[in-house]
Design an enzyme around this catalytic site. Structure first.
Site, short mmCIF file in Angstrom:
data_model
loop_
_atom_site.label_atom_id
_atom_site.label_comp_id
_atom_site.label_asym_id
_atom_site.label_seq_id
_atom_site.Cartn_x
_atom_site.Cartn_y
_atom_site.Cartn_z
N THR A 4 -8.29 -31.85 -44.79
CA THR A 4 -9.62 -31.89 -45.41
C THR A 4 -9.86 -30.67 -46.30
O THR A 4 -10.20 -30.80 -47.48
CB THR A 4 -10.71 -31.95 -44.30
OG1 THR A 4 -10.42 -33.07 -43.46
CG2 THR A 4 -12.10 -32.07 -44.87
N LYS A 52 -11.58 -20.21 -37.64
CA LYS A 52 -12.39 -19.36 -36.75
C LYS A 52 -11.75 -19.20 -35.38
O LYS A 52 -11.90 -18.17 -34.73
CB LYS A 52 -13.81 -19.91 -36.57
CG LYS A 52 -13.89 -21.32 -35.98
CD LYS A 52 -14.17 -22.31 -37.04
CE LYS A 52 -13.89 -23.73 -36.65
NZ LYS A 52 -14.13 -24.64 -37.78
N GLU A 89 -14.44 -16.36 -45.38
CA GLU A 89 -15.78 -16.92 -45.66
C GLU A 89 -15.95 -18.32 -45.09
O GLU A 89 -17.02 -18.69 -44.60
CB GLU A 89 -16.02 -16.94 -47.18
CG GLU A 89 -17.43 -17.31 -47.58
CD GLU A 89 -18.47 -16.35 -47.02
OE1 GLU A 89 -18.54 -15.21 -47.48
OE2 GLU A 89 -19.21 -16.75 -46.09
N GLY A 145 -18.99 -23.15 -42.97
CA GLY A 145 -18.38 -23.96 -44.03
C GLY A 145 -18.63 -23.37 -45.41
O GLY A 145 -18.16 -22.28 -45.73
N GLY A 190 -17.25 -40.89 -37.84
CA GLY A 190 -16.35 -39.84 -38.32
C GLY A 190 -17.00 -38.46 -38.37
O GLY A 190 -16.42 -37.50 -38.86
N ASP A 211 -16.66 -24.03 -30.38
CA ASP A 211 -16.59 -23.77 -31.82
C ASP A 211 -17.70 -22.79 -32.22
O ASP A 211 -17.46 -21.83 -32.97
CB ASP A 211 -16.74 -25.11 -32.56
CG ASP A 211 -16.84 -24.95 -34.06
OD1 ASP A 211 -15.80 -24.73 -34.70
OD2 ASP A 211 -17.97 -25.07 -34.60
N LYS A 265 -17.57 -18.80 -33.72
CA LYS A 265 -18.29 -18.41 -34.94
C LYS A 265 -19.24 -17.24 -34.69
O LYS A 265 -19.33 -16.32 -35.50
CB LYS A 265 -19.03 -19.62 -35.51
CG LYS A 265 -18.07 -20.68 -36.09
CD LYS A 265 -18.78 -21.98 -36.40
CE LYS A 265 -17.83 -23.00 -37.02
NZ LYS A 265 -18.43 -24.34 -37.13
#
Ligand code: NAP
Ligand code: HSE
Length: 454
Positions: free
Chosen positions: A12, A102, A126, A131, A184, A198, A202
């Site tokens: 992606t 990350k 970054e 994102g 998705g 996650d 971060k």
């Protein structure tokens, strides 16, 4: 061509980055000097959304990081290994690294940044948080003269999407998760997102940048959204709140600190006061700036002195948005390489790192245990429907100095009365002691929910 890229990964983010770099019209002119020199993938047979010549695409990622012609490695393959080893090898070989990873930075940041500093190269990240939202560079540069007091974010799009739909549709977590997977938005294995892992990666990165000390990931208290129920979302709504998965890093002031140590880093540069760093579902007052961040969007609220509040809002994932962040790092490095070439041709690079781009943290921040946290709580109790129960709850809370902001009995679950309590600010350890006493009461059946309030 001036700057040669070795891109690890063409999924992606890799595809979005290549697309951006192949379509340079109307973008920054320095992009013209950047060449996609090698791209590493796992499979050469997969159909790709971008056209690249066969001598550019390879499955030999080691060869890319060892190629002396490559100036910058762009790690967008994800996962811990071989990503970590490839990053370390690239840095040791004197290459700058751009990464969106990350998970690797939050776990191996100390090793990675030490290696980068020793080799006098930069690690840019970054895209690793938020994102496409520019938040890393602002923390490193534009906001760095502020004393940061708190960084509070909605930094996981999947969970924000799920909570938003639960809120607007009155649906259950498991139904919305299944639908999000079907559409998705959520991955087949949603663990890292829905269990808060996650977001923990971060906030560890943001806390490190905001407060100037390394963060040990295992000190970050992490709670996901699996246990958030539609009942609690409905109660929160009635009480004037929405429920969000917040990632919070906060400087603990001495009055809250309760005996913790404070001091200066080795360099005498950073004031390493203790921090609270945590991820958990939180009742957010509807008037708070983060309450209106819905769907897959992310937002990060930074509070500092003298600036006050600054909020960064935008798309926290997706090919184009994340490619924007990755490519801005590439551009920064290209600019740096260009000026370095002009000013220090044939000179050693050692000691030439720009301190606003490099990582200068060596000390670990002290993270205050959750028992010491001062916060408000929301709790829901199922009790027998008999006189005196609310009084007994009040007595238990009073025994541990827990002051109540509101207490309501509005509903029933079968024969059981449902009582909802919101506290004033309380030390978490005291609150949990009161709950233990309440749990032992005969008239209390269970405590199905316990959430913190912002
Ligand atoms: P992805 O779609 O799964 O793509 C991973 C790519 O890396 C694929 O091209 C894969 O090759 C390649 N790859 C993985 N392991 C490999 C190995 N061992 N050897 C060779 N090639 C390998 O991942 P993504 O969504 O782009 O995410 C990449 C990174 O960006 C992750 O760290 C992620 O956390 C981060 N990120 C993603 C987003 C997002 O919106 N997706 C946003 C922010 C940050 P094949 O194509 O041949 O399988
Ligand atoms: N899984 C992440 C999210 C992707 O849902 O926000 C971006 O890091």
């Amino acid at each position: 061509m001036g700057v040669k890229l070795g891109i690890l990964g063409l999924g992606t983010v890799g595809t979005g980055t290549v697309q951006l770099l192949q379509d340079k019209t109307g973008r920054h002119p320095l992009l013209q000097e950047i060449e996609i020199y090698r791209v590493g993938v796992r499979s050469l047979d997969k159909p790709r959304a971008v056209e690249l010549s066969t001598d550019v695409v390879t499955t030999d990622l080691e060869a890319i990081v060892n190629d002396p012609t490559v100036d910058i490695i762009v790690e967008v393959m994800g996962g811990l290994e071989p990503a970590r080893s490839l990053i370390l090898k690239a840095l040791s070989n004197g290459k700058h690294v751009v990464t969106a990873n990350k998970a690797v930075i939050a776990r191996f940041g100390a090793e990675i940044f030490t290696t980068a500093n020793q080799a006098s190269v930069y690690v840019m990240l970054e895209a690793a948080v938020g994102g496409g939202i520019p938040v890393i560079q602002p923390l490193k540069q534009s906001l760095s003269v502020n004393r940061i007091q708190a960084v509070t974010g909605i930094v996981n799009g999947t969970t924000n999407y799920i909570l938003t739909r639960m809120q607007t549709e009155g649906s259950n977590f498991s139904d919305v998760l299944a639908d999000a997977q079907h559409l998705g938005y959520a991955e087949a294995d949603p663990t890292a997102d829905v269990d808060g892992l996650d977001a923990a990666d971060k906030i560890a990165i943001l806390a490190s940048l905001g407060f100037g000390g390394r963060i040990n990931l295992k000190d970050v208290y992490t709670e996901g959204i699996r246990q958030v129920s539609k009942t609690d979302i409905a109660y929160a709504e009635k009480l004037g709140f929405v429920i969000k998965l917040l990632a919070i890093a906060k400087r603990i002031t001495s009055s809250e600190e309760d005996g913790g140590t404070q001091g200066y880093g080795d360099a005498g540069k950073f004031y390493l006061s203790p921090l609270s760093v945590r991820v958990h579902p939180t009742l957010v007052p509807k008037a708070h700036p983060l309450a209106s961040i819905n769907g897959v969007y992310n937002a990060i609220l930074v509070e500092g002195e003298p600036i006050g509040q600054v909020m960064f809002f935008g798309p926290g994932a997706g090919a184009g948005a994340t490619a924007s962040a990755v490519t801005s790092d590439i551009l920064n490095l290209a600019a740096s390489l260009k000026s370095q070439k002009v000013s220090t041709e044939n000179q050693s690079k050692i000691g030439s790192l720009n301190p606003l781009l490099a990582c200068g943290h060596h000390e670990y921040s002290q993270i205050v245990p959750m028992t010491e946290l001062i916060t408000r709580f929301y709790a829901r109790f199922l009790t027998n429907d008999q006189p005196g129960v609310i009084g007994k709850l009040g007595t238990c809370f009073g025994n541990y100095g827990v002051s109540l902001e509101s207490i309501v009995q509005t509903g029933f679950q079968g024969e059981l009365a449902e009582i909802v309590v919101v506290t004033h600010d309380v030390r978490e350890g005291n609150f949990r002691q009161a709950l233990a006493e309440i749990e032992s009461l005969e008239s209390v059946e269970s405590i199905p929910s316990l959430l913190r309030v912002l």
